[in-house]
Design a protein around this motif. Structure first.
Motif: not given
Length: 570
Positions: A232-246, A285-292
């Motif tokens: 469960l990851c915030d997508l709108h702020d810097g946590f999108s990057g935390v989620g991608a690395k996780t 956008a960055f989060g969606l691409v890297h998480l996918t």
């Protein structure tokens, strides 16, 4: 140990994710060990999938979520990071320093007075961390103000004072659950985690990375059969990057396990904040691409109408009233949808493993999926009657900021209907084909047949999986009062005749939709018009113009997977 359950480990990253998670864990806690009907087989859902058993130093059994939380300093309020379940107060008192002692006192954040009143309806968390039940104040909760999703500006209501998720979390957490990020602030105008690159860099630091890996190993090693992870990851702020690395870490270390990411966005944002709007677009956008790239499935969840720069009105529900400006309201609705669409891999009998669910929905590169829900689902009449009255339009309110444009094609879907009593599953008409049946649905012999037939009528070319459960969703305090009465809509038939709803029926959908063709394509177009050099702080976090162009290309490629003319061939 989970005793044969196919366990799932949840990672909750970010503050809005904390709001959604708190409501979701509260809902699950309210349903634990409480069969909806003594005549029916209890416990359709296996709580051991998401919960773990333990034992304190004094031999007391515990039952806590299998959960890792990452959030910023200032988000815990009065909640202790290590919790109080496993502390040995006698040992703490016995081991006392005999030398000189200097005490530094830090004031705790005051508890929200409104939430103290709300929580007193069912109980309060005492100083030792134990939830203790109290009697219900007469009429306190039934009279809470109801506002609508169309509210253009925030209202001054008691619920608007709720700023942190930890104030209304009523579930005990394991000491290994909470990981605080101290280099950024939860509140204030400075020191914010606002860019994707900042989030990525956190897990490039050995201290935070090793801490996360230690927590992962602790939970994973005690599992009998780990089916996968959900983020469960915030997508709108810097946590999108935390989620991608996780997600990248989980894919590297636990290849072959399922990994479903729920990308969470708060309600519609306001005009007049250009930097926040641009950052929201970039992070999403960055989060969606890297998480996918690293997840089995990615599902955006939002009550907003758009992922792009142009604000769209919040979604509306025919029989639910909420204030779209309040995270406390928005997160409760999304948690209810999440509790429903995750049912397939939490079933006690014949569960659908996360990997199989992802294979069904994400074939041919369609790893981004959408969610929708009918909250509450009307359950005052037979299921065939209700579905016929819904007509040919989609019954679900879209919850992935993609809308539901006419002609939308569903490629594959997983559908869950829960909380409708067994007596209402079929029509009282005789089973089997008959000239007197008002519709083919009325001629079905079981509720499962009714649901299957309905989905075939709605999307005849889609690959569909469906589950029909008696278990409703619990909406007891501190869940906000969004439903006015039990008398007609979404109520459990055996409940009291009127009053604030405690359980509701929900109809949820998780699917691969052609609506994503336009949504992802529009997101790429908006992104391509940006000059990243104008946003120095985003670049300072590690992003470059080449990175932006790569994300635009990836979004275009993803969008092509959802062309309405695509074949269903696997």
């Amino acid at each position: 140990m989970a005793g044969g359950a196919r366990e799932v480990l949840t990672l909750q990253l970010g503050h809005f994710a904390g709001f959604v998670g708190a409501h979701w864990w509260n809902q699950q806690d309210a349903a634990l060990g409480r069969p909806t009907d003594a005549k029916e087989a209890p416990a359709e859902l296996c709580a051991d999938v998401l919960y773990r058993t333990g034992r304190t130093l004094h031999g007391q059994d515990t039952y806590t979520p299998r959960l890792i939380i990452m959030d910023l300093k200032g988000s815990l309020s009065s909640l202790q990071q290590e919790g109080g379940l496993y502390r040995d107060k006698q040992l703490d008192a016995a081991i006392a320093w005999q030398g000189k002692l200097t005490t530094h006192k830090e004031e705790l954040c005051p508890k929200n007075p409104y939430l103290q009143d709300v929580l007193s309806a069912e109980g309060v968390r005492s100083s030792d961390g134990v939830w203790r039940v109290k009697s219900t104040p007469n009429g306190t909760l039934a009279s809470l103000p109801l506002t609508t999703a169309q509210t253009p500006t925030p209202l001054t209501t008691p619920e608007s004072s709720i700023r942190v998720w930890s104030d209304f979390l009523r579930v005990q957490l394991h000491p290994r659950s909470i990981c605080m990020i101290h280099k950024y602030n939860h509140d204030g105008e400075t020191g914010r985690l606002e860019a994707f690159g900042q989030g990525e860099s956190i897990l490039k630091e050995p201290g935070y990375l090793e801490d996360l890996e230690d927590r992962l190993h602790f939970y994973v090693e005690e599992c009998d059969y780990l089916q996968g992870f959900q983020i469960l990851c915030d997508l709108h702020d810097g946590f999108s990057g935390v989620g991608a690395k996780t997600a990248e870490l989980l894919q590297d270390e636990y290849s072959g396990r399922g990994l479903i990411t729920w990308g969470l966005l708060p309600g519609p944002y306001r005009l007049g904040e250009p930097q926040k709007s641009i950052y929201r677009l970039l992070n999403t956008a960055f989060g969606l691409v890297h998480l996918t790239a690293h997840s089995s499935l990615v599902c955006p969840l939002s009550l907003g109408g758009s992922l792009g720069l142009r604000p769209e009105p919040a979604v509306t529900f025919p029989h639910l009233q909420y204030d779209a400006t309040l995270p406390f309201h928005c997160s409760a609705i999304l948690a209810t949808a999440l509790d429903t669409v995750t049912v397939p891999y939490r079933l006690r009998s014949s569960p659908v493993p996360m990997v199989h669910l992802a294979d069904m929905l994400g074939f041919a590169g369609k790893k981004v999926v959408t969610a929708g829900a009918t909250i509450p689902f009307p359950s005052g009449q037979s299921l065939p009657d209700t579905l016929v009255q819904l007509g040919g339009a989609s019954p679900w309110t879209p919850l992935s900021a993609c809308g539901d444009p006419p002609g939308t094609r569903c490629f594959a879907q997983s559908v869950v209907l829960r909380g409708v009593g067994s007596a209402l599953h079929t029509s009282p008409l005789p089973a089997g084909p008959t000239l007197h049946a008002p519709s083919p649905l009325h001629a079905c012999a079981t509720g499962e047949e009714v649901l299957t037939q309905y989905l075939r009528q709605q999307q005849p070319r889609a690959v569909s999986s469906s589950h029909l459960l008696l278990t409703p969703c619990k909406v007891v305090p501190p869940y906000p009062r969004l439903f006015s009465s039990l008398s007609k809509w979404g109520s459990v038939p055996d409940g009291p005749p009127a009053g604030p709803a405690e359980s509701i029926a929900v109809f949820g959908n998780l699917g691969s939709s052609s609506a994503l063709h336009q949504t992802l394509g529009d997101l790429a177009k908006e992104l391509s018009r940006l000059d990243l050099r104008r946003w120095a702080s985003f670049m300072a976090a590690g992003a470059e113009q080449d990175d932006l162009e790569e994300v635009v290309q990836e979004l275009h490629s993803l969008a092509q997977c959802y062309r309405p003319t695509d074949s269903l061939a696997h």
